[in-house]
Design an enzyme around this catalytic site. Structure first.
Site, PDB file in Angstrom:
ATOM      1  N   GLU A 266      -5.400 -13.485  -7.318  1.00 13.29           N
ATOM      2  CA  GLU A 266      -4.721 -12.921  -6.141  1.00 13.29           C
ATOM      3  C   GLU A 266      -3.871 -14.054  -5.567  1.00 13.29           C
ATOM      4  OE1 GLU A 266      -7.284 -11.811  -2.891  1.00 13.29           O
ATOM      5  OE2 GLU A 266      -5.797 -10.494  -1.974  1.00 13.29           O
TER       6      GLU A 266
ATOM      7  N   HIS B 160      -8.287  -7.695  -8.262  1.00 10.12           N
ATOM      8  CA  HIS B 160      -6.825  -7.867  -8.183  1.00 10.12           C
ATOM      9  C   HIS B 160      -6.192  -8.257  -9.515  1.00 10.12           C
ATOM     10  CE1 HIS B 160      -6.632  -7.166  -3.919  1.00 10.12           C
ATOM     11  NE2 HIS B 160      -7.569  -8.069  -3.711  1.00 10.12           N
TER      12      HIS B 160
HETATM   13 ZN   LIG Z   1     -10.949  -7.851  -2.042  1.00 14.42          ZN
END
Ligand SMILES: [Zn+2]
Ligand SMILES: *[C@@H]1O[C@H](CO)[C@@H](O)[C@H](O)[C@H]1NC(C)=O
Ligand SMILES: *[C@@H]1O[C@H](CO)[C@@H](O)[C@H](O)[C@H]1NC(C)=O
Ligand SMILES: *[C@@H]1O[C@H](CO)[C@@H](O)[C@H](O)[C@H]1NC(C)=O
Ligand SMILES: *[C@@H]1O[C@H](CO)[C@@H](O)[C@H](O)[C@H]1NC(C)=O
Ligand SMILES: *[C@@H]1O[C@H](CO)[C@@H](O)[C@H](O)[C@H]1NC(C)=O
Length: 503
Positions: A352, A377
Site C-alpha cells: 500500500e 491492498h
Molecule cells: Zn486495511
C-alpha cells in the site's frame, strides 16, 4: 486454491494468409483475438445461463449509458461521486447482488457514522473533550472522568445539548470528527498522503472511547453486521485491534473478553439472520511498535489462536506502511509460530505504497516469504513481477479496496487503479471496502461498483461479478467444508437474484 489461468491456444493465426493478398488483417482473426483476450479477465471463463445472459444484456446497456455521461463516477473523487453512484441503476443492482464475503475491513470503521452521532452520542453518561489540535475524544462514565492529557475538561454531552437552542452544528462537528467524508473540496482538505493519514488516525482516536464502552460495542458491532447484511454480504473477515472494553465505573477487560464478545454477538446475529454465514477475525497490531513488543503480541496471538481456533483466522499488522516499520524488521517475531510449529495464518497488508524501491516497498516479497495467505491492498504489485508471479502461482489473493486507495491519495482516477490491469488477466483478487464508515461509504457495493464499472469498463460482465463473489469465498479463511456450505448458500441467493432481475 486457485485454478491456474488456462490460456486458450491461438488457433487462427493462419487464417489471414488464406484470404486475399492484401495486408489488411483478417477480421475473423481479429474477432478471435478480441474474444480470447476478453476470456482472460476475471470471470472470463464463466459460462452464463440464459437468465444470466439476459441480465448481462441489461447491464451492458446500463454501462453504456453511464459511460456516456459527462460525469463518470469512477473518474471522480468518491466524495464528489457518491451522490451520482447512489442514483446509478447499476449501483442499485449491485446492492441487491449477493456479493459473498468482505475480507478486508477494520473493526472501528464498519458502521455509518450517522448512527454513531444520532444514536451513540445521545446515550446517557457520554462525555466529550476537545484536544489541543481540535480533535475530540469520548468516554462513557458514571461520574466526572479523570482529565486527559492535552484535552479540555470533560463535558457531558447531555448537558451541553440541553443548553443549546440548536444542536445541528454540534452534531455536524462530531460527525466531522468521525469520518473523512466532507462536502469541501477533498483535494484542498486532504492535499497529500501525509495529511490524510494524520487526519485518518485522528478519526480512530476519536472513535476509540466512543465504541469501546461494552454496551455500545455490542450494539456497534451488531449494527456493522446489519449494514453488511442489508448490502447482501453474507460473510466477513474483520481485522481487529481487540481494544480493551470498559464499563461505566472505569473497569476494563482483557483482549480475550473482546474476542469473546465478537463471537457472542456474531452468534446472536446469526440466530436472528440464519442466511448470514458468519465472521472470522484477524488479530492486528500497529506496525509502529518495536521488535520486543511485537514478540509479545505474536505470543498473545498464538494463545488467542489456540483458544479461538475456529473464530480467529490469523494475524496482521496495521497502520501506514510508509511511516511504519517494514515486515522484514519483524522477521524474528513473525517466524515464531513457524519455529514452534503453531499454525498462524498471516494476512499482511503489503504494497500500500507509492514509494517504489524503498525498504517498505519490499513488504510484498517479504509477505510472500512469510507465507501470507492473502495480501492486503497489494497496490504496488504490478511493479514487482516476481511477487506478482508468486502471488498468482500460490493463489495468494489481493484484497483490493479501490475507494480506500483513492481517499488515501494513492490514485486519482480509479480507471487507472493498478488492479484494473490485474482484473483483465484474472489475477487472484477479492474486492473489499477497508474502512467504509471513515470514507463515507457503507457495506461493499460502492467498491464493487468501482471494480465493475471503473476497472472493467464495458468488457467486464456478469461472469466477472460472479467470479469476484466466488473468489471471496474461495480465498477466505473458511475451511474447505465451510467453503462448500457458503458457496451453496451463495448460489441459492445468486439464482434468486438473477431470476428476479433478468428480464
Ligand atoms: Zn486495511
Ligand atoms: C440505538 O440503537 C439501539 C441498538 O441498535 C436501538 O435499540 C435503539 O433504539 C437506538 N436508539 C435510538 C435513539 O435510535
Ligand atoms: C439549526 O441550525 C442549522 C445549521 O446551522 C440550520 O440549518 C437549521 O435550520 C437550524 N434548525 C432550527 C430548528 O432552527
Ligand atoms: C471536531 O470537533 C470540534 C469540536 O466540536 C470542532 O471544533 C472541529 O471543527 C471538528 N472537526 C471536524 C473536522 O469537523
Ligand atoms: C519497545 O517499546 C516498549 C513500549 O513502548 C518500551 O517499553 C520498550 O522499552 C521498547 N524496547 C526497546 C528495545 O526499545
Ligand atoms: C513458510 O513456508 C515454508 C515452506 O512450507 C516453511 O519452510 C517456512 O518455515 C515458512 N515460514 C514462515 C515464517 O511461516
Amino acid at each position: 486454491m486457485a485454478v491456474p489461468l488456462q490460456r486458450p491456444h491461438v488457433v487462427c493465426v493462419l487464417l489471414c494468409c488464406l484470404t486475399t493478398g492484401l495486408s489488411i488483417p483478417d477480421p475473423r482473426q481479429r474477432e478471435a483475438l478480441i474474444k480470447q483476450e476478453a476470456s482472460m479477465q476475471t470471470g472470463g471463463q464463466v459460462v452464463l445461463t440464459d437468465a444470466e445472459q439476459r441480465l448481462d444484456d441489461l447491464l451492458v446497456k446500463m454501462k453504456q449509458e453511464e459511460m456516456a455521461k459527462a460525469d463518470f463516477p469512477p473518474s471522480m473523487h468518491f466524495f464528489k461521486a457518491r451522490d451520482l453512484i447512489r442514483s446509478s441503476p447499476i449501483f442499485s443492482l449491485l446492492q441487491k447482488m449477493p456479493k459473498g464475503g468482505a475480507l478486508h475491513l477494520h473493526d472501528l470503521a464498519i458502521v455509518d457514522v450517522e448512527w454513531l452521532v444520532k444514536n451513540v452520542t445521545y446515550r446517557p453518561h457520554c462525555y466529550m473533550c476537545l484536544t489541543d489540535d481540535r480533535s475530540i475524544r469520548f468516554v462513557f462514565s458514571s461520574q466526572q472522568p479523570k482529565p486527559l492529557l492535552h484535552c479540555s475538561t470533560w463535558m457531558l454531552l447531555e448537558d451541553l445539548r440541553a443548553k443549546m437552542a440548536n444542536v445541528t452544528d454540534l452534531d455536524n462537528s462530531i460527525r466531522g470528527n468521525l469520518t473523512l467524508f466532507t462536502d469541501q473540496d477533498p483535494e484542498v482538505a486532504y492535499p497529500s498522503q501525509d495529511v490524510v493519514w494524520k487526519i485518518f488516525e485522528q478519526k480512530f482516536q476519536a472513535l476509540w472511547g466512543l465504541v469501546t464502552y461494552v454496551p455500545v460495542f455490542k450494539d456497534y458491532f451488531y449494527q456493522g453486521l446489519s449494514e453488511f447484511y442489508v448490502d447482501n454480504v453474507m460473510y466477513l473477515e474483520l481485522r481487529v485491534l481487540l481494544p480493551e472494553l470498559y464499563e461505566l465505573d472505569g473497569c476494563s477487560y482483557d483482549k480475550a473478553y473482546t474476542l469473546k464478545t465478537y463471537q457472542d454477538v456474531t452468534k446472536q446475529f446469526r440466530a436472528n439472520h440464519p442466511d448470514f454465514f458468519g465472521m472470522k477475525v484477524i488479530f492486528t497490531v500497529h506496525r509502529q511498535v518495536n521488535a520486543s513488543v511485537m514478540t509479545g503480541v505474536v505470543e498473545e496471538a498464538m494463545k488467542l489462536q489456540k483458544d479461538f481456533p475456529d473464530f480467529m483466522a490469523g494475524f496482521d499488522l496495521v497502520g501506514r506502511e510508509d511511516s511504519g516499520k517494514p515486515l522484514w524488521y519483524f522477521r524474528d517475531a513473525l517466524s515464531l509460530p513457524a519455529d514452534r510449529g503453531v499454525p498462524m495464518p498471516f494476512f499482511f497488508h503489503a504494497g500500500e505504497t507509492n514509494l517504489q524501491g524503498t525498504e517498505v516497498d519490499e513488504n510484498l516479497l517479504d509477505a510472500l516469504l512469510l507465507n501470507t495467505s492473502r495480501i492486503g491492498h497489494g497496490f504496488a504489485l504490478p511493479r514487482h513481477p516476481l511477487a506478482k508471479d508468486m502471488s498468482r502461482r500460490r493463489g495468494v489473493a489481493l484484497e483490493v479496496c479501490p475507494i480506500s486507495n483513492q481517499v488515501m491519495n494513492m490514485v486519482k482516477d480509479l480507471r487507472n487503479h493498478p488492479a484494473a490491469a490485474l482484473m483483465s488477466e484474472d489475477h487472484p483478487m477479492v474486492i473489499s471496502s477497508d474502512d467504509p464508515g471513515i470514507f463515507g461509504a457503507s457495506g461493499l457495493s460502492y467498491d464493487f461498483y468501482i471494480a465493475f464499472v471503473g476497472f472493467g469498463g464495458i468488457r467486464s460482465h456478469v461472469g466477472s461479478l460472479k467470479q469476484l463473489a466466488i473468489n471471496s469465498i474461495r480465498y477466505s479463511a473458511l475451511s474447505q467444508k465451510q467453503q462448500e456450505e457458503a458457496l451453496a448458500l451463495w448460489q441459492t441467493k445468486w439464482n434468486k437474484f438473477v431470476s428476479e432481475n433478468a428480464f
